[in-house]
Design an enzyme around this catalytic site. Sequence first.
Site, short mmCIF file in Angstrom:
data_model
loop_
_atom_site.label_atom_id
_atom_site.label_comp_id
_atom_site.label_asym_id
_atom_site.label_seq_id
_atom_site.Cartn_x
_atom_site.Cartn_y
_atom_site.Cartn_z
N ASP A 127 -57.53 -22.70 -3.97
CA ASP A 127 -58.94 -22.84 -3.56
C ASP A 127 -59.06 -22.36 -2.13
OD1 ASP A 127 -61.59 -23.90 -2.89
OD2 ASP A 127 -61.38 -25.08 -4.74
N ASP A 128 -60.13 -21.63 -1.82
CA ASP A 128 -60.27 -21.14 -0.44
C ASP A 128 -60.79 -22.24 0.49
OD1 ASP A 128 -62.57 -20.68 -2.14
OD2 ASP A 128 -63.56 -19.96 -0.32
N ASP A 178 -59.42 -21.88 -8.61
CA ASP A 178 -60.84 -21.79 -8.30
C ASP A 178 -61.35 -20.40 -8.70
OD1 ASP A 178 -63.29 -22.45 -7.22
OD2 ASP A 178 -62.75 -21.70 -5.22
N ASP A 215 -5.97 -23.70 -51.74
CA ASP A 215 -5.55 -22.38 -51.23
C ASP A 215 -5.27 -21.45 -52.40
OD1 ASP A 215 -4.09 -21.24 -48.40
OD2 ASP A 215 -3.41 -20.35 -50.30
N ASN A 223 -5.72 -8.47 -52.33
CA ASN A 223 -6.19 -7.48 -51.35
C ASN A 223 -5.40 -6.18 -51.47
OD1 ASN A 223 -8.31 -8.75 -49.95
ND2 ASN A 223 -6.85 -10.00 -48.82
N ASP A 233 -12.99 -9.95 -50.90
CA ASP A 233 -14.17 -10.69 -50.44
C ASP A 233 -15.01 -11.15 -51.62
OD1 ASP A 233 -13.42 -10.35 -47.88
OD2 ASP A 233 -15.05 -9.01 -47.29
N GLU A 236 -8.55 -17.87 -47.14
CA GLU A 236 -8.65 -18.16 -48.58
C GLU A 236 -8.31 -19.62 -48.80
OE1 GLU A 236 -5.36 -18.28 -47.34
OE2 GLU A 236 -4.54 -17.79 -49.33
P1 GH3 Z 1 0.19 -18.15 -50.97
O1 GH3 Z 1 0.17 -18.35 -52.44
O2 GH3 Z 1 1.46 -18.57 -50.35
O3 GH3 Z 1 -0.99 -18.82 -50.37
O4 GH3 Z 1 0.05 -16.60 -50.74
P2 GH3 Z 1 -1.10 -15.81 -50.06
O5 GH3 Z 1 -0.89 -14.37 -50.20
O6 GH3 Z 1 -2.41 -16.32 -50.56
O7 GH3 Z 1 -0.99 -16.31 -48.58
P3 GH3 Z 1 -0.92 -15.59 -47.21
O8 GH3 Z 1 -1.21 -16.65 -46.22
O9 GH3 Z 1 0.38 -14.84 -47.09
O10 GH3 Z 1 -2.05 -14.53 -47.23
C1 GH3 Z 1 -3.41 -14.89 -47.24
C2 GH3 Z 1 -4.16 -13.63 -47.45
O11 GH3 Z 1 -5.56 -13.87 -47.59
C3 GH3 Z 1 -3.99 -12.68 -46.33
C4 GH3 Z 1 -5.33 -12.07 -46.12
O12 GH3 Z 1 -5.30 -10.69 -46.37
C5 GH3 Z 1 -6.21 -12.72 -47.15
N1 GH3 Z 1 -7.48 -13.08 -46.58
C6 GH3 Z 1 -7.73 -14.03 -45.65
N2 GH3 Z 1 -9.05 -14.05 -45.35
C7 GH3 Z 1 -9.63 -13.09 -46.12
C8 GH3 Z 1 -10.97 -12.61 -46.25
O13 GH3 Z 1 -11.91 -13.08 -45.60
N3 GH3 Z 1 -11.20 -11.61 -47.12
C9 GH3 Z 1 -10.20 -11.06 -47.84
N4 GH3 Z 1 -10.51 -10.08 -48.68
N5 GH3 Z 1 -8.94 -11.48 -47.72
C10 GH3 Z 1 -8.65 -12.47 -46.87
MG MG Z 2 -2.93 -18.34 -50.16
#
Ligand code: GH3
Ligand code: MG
Length: 456
Positions: A9-10, A53, A326, A334, A343, A369
């Site tokens: 305000d002035d 103002d 697992d 893979n 995947d 995995e």
């Molecule tokens: P084990 O029966 O002793 O568990 O054998 P494994 O081959 O499953 O175990 P290891 O721990 O040797 O390997 C795990 C594999 O899972 C290695 C990796 O390439 C794969 N992996 C981990 N994460 C991913 C993922 O996000 N995508 C894919 N496509 N593969 C994955």
């Molecule tokens: Mg495994």
Amino acid sequence: MTGRILVVDDVATNRIVMKVKLSAACYEVVQADSGADALEKARSHRPDLILLDVLMPDMSGLTVCDRLKSDPETADIPVILITAMADKESKVQGLEKGADDFLTKPVDEVALLARVRSLLRARDTQRELRLREETCAELGFAEGAGEFEGPGKIALVASDAGPAVAWKQALEAKRAGIVQIVAQENVLADFGQSDTPDLFVISADMACRNDGLRLLSDLRSRPITRYAATVMVLPAADCERAAIALDLGAGDILYEPVDADELAVRIRTQLRRKRQSDRLRTTVQEGLQLAVTDSLTGLHNRRYALHHLERMLGHPGRGIAVMMLDLDFFKDVNDRYGHAAGDGVLAVVAKRLRAQLRSMDLLGRIGGEEFLVAIPDADHARAMDVAERLRVAVGSTPILIGADKTPISVTMSVGIALAQDYEDSAAAILLRADQALYGSKAEGRNLVTMATASAA
Ligand code: GH3
Ligand code: MG
């Protein structure tokens, strides 16, 4: 509530009167005696609110407001224009330039302080949301979708049909949005999730005095209408109840007789603000969602799963079975079919696991995995039963991957540990489950193993 307010305000006396009122309400006051001074101090002092103002020798308050609103550094600071003359033209002009309100001298203290509180509250909410949005952005989460937004849905709730019809016609002529008149008794019953109005214009008095104020509280307390914008219409000069309406959460207030131009601009501002908040809220929610989700499988991620397990274990008196799962020889999958196929297999495995579990069971992907399952209210027999079901769900039918539906067979090993007592920490129980899993692997895989009663 505290906040820094820039008083422009002035005339020194006017500034001092204002400063006394605001200081008494515990606000910090910064003063500016000209338009140029105001622009400079808005940048250097970062006020939370500006009282401006309109009539000043060097520059009109309207020009100052315009400049403040077009400078990104100061655009977000709410502005209340204050003037001696309350002609309609300058009022609407000021609101169009982005001012949040227009008060006439002598300024009613109660109305002023209520308005200040409401604007600071709105600004705090915006700030908080923006902060969270920034956090989401820093963590690399997607921006909220900039979708097309249709016209706003406006509901008019008035004492009798007369004024509502007139408001509706005026608003439609100005293309303010899609306007409907809603009877007082239907407001709370009428709306579902999808057709909730974006904004309510409500008369303070309807069948009974203060019905509008009560309705406002109701709307603010219901999840469906909580975020709707509200404009309260009050009898001329009813500053006292204007203050109440603002404190109850009305976004804006307006006095009778309602001027259509003014109503239209105020509605536009309220709708704009609501959309901004909605957008921020969506971004924040999506960000939170992303923060706890594994993007490949849509399951909870490791961080969430482990955190949630801790919470589950914190509720005593329930037997909890924790399982580590697992995939067997997944590396071979893979190697043989490629990482993308791997995947795809993980995504299908996640789905098969999910299908076997109840919504109260925890399922997360905690490693490449490797999955974690936690089941409340489970004893030894039930845990074995569920684990066996999971093992079979994954391993019994090949997973079809890609356009040519390549069948890929995977099996899964499981280790289970039962929470023994309340003292069992997540780390301890996970260790036992992991040891049991190791047992399944050592025994030839595609097996379920229960941890021995205590590894401690
Ligand atoms: P084990 O029966 O002793 O568990 O054998 P494994 O081959 O499953 O175990 P290891 O721990 O040797 O390997 C795990 C594999 O899972 C290695 C990796 O390439 C794969 N992996 C981990 N994460 C991913 C993922 O996000 N995508 C894919 N496509 N593969 C994955
Ligand atoms: Mg495994």
